[in-house]
Structures are given as C-alpha cells and as structure tokens.
Scaffold this motif. Structure first.
Motif, PDB file in Angstrom:
ATOM      1  N   THR A  15      -0.691  12.343  -1.862  1.00  0.00           N
ATOM      2  CA  THR A  15      -1.747  11.510  -1.553  1.00  0.00           C
ATOM      3  C   THR A  15      -2.375  10.793  -2.584  1.00  0.00           C
ATOM      4  O   THR A  15      -2.369  11.065  -3.871  1.00  0.00           O
ATOM      5  N   GLY A  16      -2.846   9.279  -2.302  1.00  0.00           N
ATOM      6  CA  GLY A  16      -3.110   8.339  -3.534  1.00  0.00           C
ATOM      7  C   GLY A  16      -2.215   8.190  -4.409  1.00  0.00           C
ATOM      8  O   GLY A  16      -2.351   8.125  -5.605  1.00  0.00           O
ATOM      9  N   CYS A  39       1.081   7.989   0.227  1.00  0.00           N
ATOM     10  CA  CYS A  39      -0.039   7.483   1.108  1.00  0.00           C
ATOM     11  C   CYS A  39      -1.014   6.892   0.388  1.00  0.00           C
ATOM     12  O   CYS A  39      -1.333   7.608  -0.592  1.00  0.00           O
ATOM     13  N   ALA A  40      -1.639   6.114   0.868  1.00  0.00           N
ATOM     14  CA  ALA A  40      -2.933   5.418   0.203  1.00  0.00           C
ATOM     15  C   ALA A  40      -3.675   4.613   1.391  1.00  0.00           C
ATOM     16  O   ALA A  40      -3.063   4.328   2.465  1.00  0.00           O
ATOM     17  N   GLN A  55      14.571   6.162  -2.250  1.00  0.00           N
ATOM     18  CA  GLN A  55      14.101   7.547  -2.482  1.00  0.00           C
ATOM     19  C   GLN A  55      13.007   7.973  -2.133  1.00  0.00           C
ATOM     20  O   GLN A  55      12.183   9.129  -2.184  1.00  0.00           O
ATOM     21  N   TYR A  56      11.842   7.041  -1.455  1.00  0.00           N
ATOM     22  CA  TYR A  56      10.699   7.117  -1.177  1.00  0.00           C
ATOM     23  C   TYR A  56      10.129   6.488   0.057  1.00  0.00           C
ATOM     24  O   TYR A  56      10.957   5.340   0.536  1.00  0.00           O
ATOM     25  N   LEU A  57       9.087   6.673   0.506  1.00  0.00           N
ATOM     26  CA  LEU A  57       8.573   6.278   1.611  1.00  0.00           C
ATOM     27  C   LEU A  57       7.014   6.042   1.689  1.00  0.00           C
ATOM     28  O   LEU A  57       6.231   6.824   0.943  1.00  0.00           O
ATOM     29  N   PHE A  58       6.482   4.914   1.773  1.00  0.00           N
ATOM     30  CA  PHE A  58       4.943   4.769   2.035  1.00  0.00           C
ATOM     31  C   PHE A  58       4.498   4.752   3.200  1.00  0.00           C
ATOM     32  O   PHE A  58       5.161   3.987   4.266  1.00  0.00           O
ATOM     33  N   LEU A  59       3.531   5.373   3.472  1.00  0.00           N
ATOM     34  CA  LEU A  59       2.828   5.508   4.703  1.00  0.00           C
ATOM     35  C   LEU A  59       1.319   5.318   4.375  1.00  0.00           C
ATOM     36  O   LEU A  59       0.542   6.043   3.390  1.00  0.00           O
ATOM     37  N   HIS A  60       0.567   4.573   5.322  1.00  0.00           N
ATOM     38  CA  HIS A  60      -0.951   4.283   5.273  1.00  0.00           C
ATOM     39  C   HIS A  60      -1.512   5.594   5.743  1.00  0.00           C
ATOM     40  O   HIS A  60      -1.354   6.008   6.849  1.00  0.00           O
ATOM     41  N   ALA A  90      -5.309  12.225  -3.833  1.00  0.00           N
ATOM     42  CA  ALA A  90      -6.238  11.069  -3.642  1.00  0.00           C
ATOM     43  C   ALA A  90      -7.800  11.572  -3.908  1.00  0.00           C
ATOM     44  O   ALA A  90      -8.278  12.594  -3.612  1.00  0.00           O
ATOM     45  N   GLY A  91      -8.464  10.671  -4.549  1.00  0.00           N
ATOM     46  CA  GLY A  91      -9.908  10.846  -4.742  1.00  0.00           C
ATOM     47  C   GLY A  91     -10.570   9.597  -5.559  1.00  0.00           C
ATOM     48  O   GLY A  91      -9.939   8.677  -5.824  1.00  0.00           O
ATOM     49  N   ILE A  92     -11.778   9.473  -5.184  1.00  0.00           N
ATOM     50  CA  ILE A  92     -12.736   8.295  -5.698  1.00  0.00           C
ATOM     51  C   ILE A  92     -13.753   8.848  -6.674  1.00  0.00           C
ATOM     52  O   ILE A  92     -14.154  10.080  -6.299  1.00  0.00           O
TER      53      ILE A  92
END
Length: 260
Positions: A15-16, A39-40, A55-60, A90-92
């Motif tokens: 994630t992120g 994902c992001a 070799q990779y996949l981006f998912l929203h 993922a973090g902010i």
C-alpha cells in the motif's frame, strides 16, 4: 504476463507503493522476482518501474475507505488469485504541523483513518483470504506473512505532529495483536520501524536532520533510504526467521539505542 503465470509467482501487495518508502520496497520485491501489486490514492505519472513492466500491477485504492479497500481486494482476487505478503506502508503526515495544544480533530481523524484504521481492516480482510488459500492444494509452498511499516515516531514524542505519533504507536500494537491471533495459522506478522529516511515526506526538514545527524544523533551517520526498508522487507518475507512473530526490526541507523 498471463494470470496463470502470475499465480505461480509469490504475490506482494504494497500500500502506498508509488513513491517514497513504498516505491523502494516495491523495487526490492521486483528484484526478488515477486509479482508486485502497488496501490495508492492517486494514479501514478508515467512508468513506475522501468524494466519490470510485466511484473507489477497498479490498483487505485483510498485505504481510508471501506468501499475502496473492498474493491481493491476483489480486483486482486479476480486478476491475480493469490496473495502471499501484505506490506502495510501507506501513511500520511498531518496536513499541517500544529502543536498538540492546537491540533484539530479533523486532522487527527484523517491521519488515523489512513495510518491505522485502513491497515487494520485491510489486514483483517486479507488474512481471512490467506487462511482460505492455505487450504488450496494447487498453491504449493504457500507461507503468507504481514509486514507493517511504522516509524520511530511509534515511541518518540513529536508534539507538533501528535496524531502521526499516535497512529504509529497504534500500528505497533496492531502488529502484536495480529501476530498473536495469526500464530495458529503460521502467518507471521512483523513491524519495521524506519528512522530518518529520504522521502518526499522528509524533504521539508532536510536541513534540520542534516544538522542533527552531523551532531551525532545516529550511530550510523547518514540518512536512511527507501532501499534500506525494501531490503529488510524482502528479508522478512522470505521466511528466514521462522521462529519469530511480532518482531520489531529497527531500520534507523541505531536511533533506538539509548546512549550516554
């Protein structure tokens, strides 16, 4: 790469994973020949990982949204059909650094939903799927794991960004809780606590930490890099320490050492 080919590879969700530490983690898993899902909240600009296009996949995914997390998992189940490693990265930071005496509930809620609540329930969903995947004979040598990316802020006070510190301290307890609960399923849960890492999040305080490092804040007198976190993540995912769970790995240049 076809779906059938993907299911033969180990699959990691980060994630992120489009920038900063997450991107560095993804690169190291790609080098280790995992199929990588990142994902992001925002779509990436341009090619994320040149040379690894198949070799990779981006998912929203907006990790703070229940609906968005459910859609993410359904997409993985449909397009890849397995998950071996979840990296909760993922973090902010707070949108605005404010003294704890002035910080707003709105800022607190935003940070907590992304940094703690989202990972907490994404992990819940994915580990239930991992438990089911363990019973599928076609997936051989299946040893899933969870890796949580927290921070030295889990135990280090920064009153100008208290909500961030609280969220990371919560992630540390989340690591212990899931490690305890999932031990019977042989799913280890680890936590990496990065120190001062070169990322877009730390760009605005570069001079401050340059000075502190020069003055001796860290035994290893340099900034950490996303690659440092990525290499540690792959090492944990590879199952080289099987008699451990709930372990915290400090990737912080020795910041955690109490020194006189």
């Amino acid at each position: 790469m076809s779906k059938a080919e993907r299911t033969k590879k180990k699959v990691v969700l980060i994630t992120g994973g489009t920038q900063g530490i997450g991107h560095g983690i993804a690169v190291e898993f790609l080098k280790a020949e995992y199929f990588v899902i990142v994902c992001a909240r925002r779509n990436p600009q341009g090619e994320l990982f040149p040379g690894f296009e198949d070799q990779y996949l981006f998912l929203h995914c907006d990790i703070s949204s229940t609906e968005s997390r459910e859609t993410l998992v359904k997409n993985i189940q449909t397009q890849v059909e397995r998950i071996d490693v979840l990296v909760n990265n993922a973090g902010i930071a707070p949108p605005e650094r404010k003294d704890i005496l002035e910080a707003t509930e709105q800022s607190f809620e935003m940070v907590m939903k992304i940094n703690l609540q989202g990972p907490y329930f994404l992990t819940q969903t994915l580990v239930n799927w991992m438990i089911k995947l363990q019973k599928i004979d076609e997936i051989q040598n299946y040893h899933p794991s969870i890796i949580n990316i927290s921070s030295i802020s889990a135990y280090t006070s920064s009153p100008a960004r208290g909500e961030y510190c609280v969220s990371k301290a919560g992630l540390s307890m989340m690591t212990k809780l899931y490690a305890d609960r999932l031990a019977e399923y042989h799913i280890p849960v680890f936590e990496i606590q990065p120190g001062i890492i070169t990322t877009p999040m730390t760009r605005g305080v570069k001079q401050k930490y340059d000075d502190l490092i020069e003055e001796g804040l860290l035994p290893i007198k340099r900034w950490g890099t996303p690659k440092d976190i990525g290499m540690a993540s792959v090492a944990l995912a590879e199952g080289k320490i099987p008699y451990s769970t709930g372990q915290v790995l400090n990737i912080d240049g020795g910041f955690h050492i109490h020194r006189l």
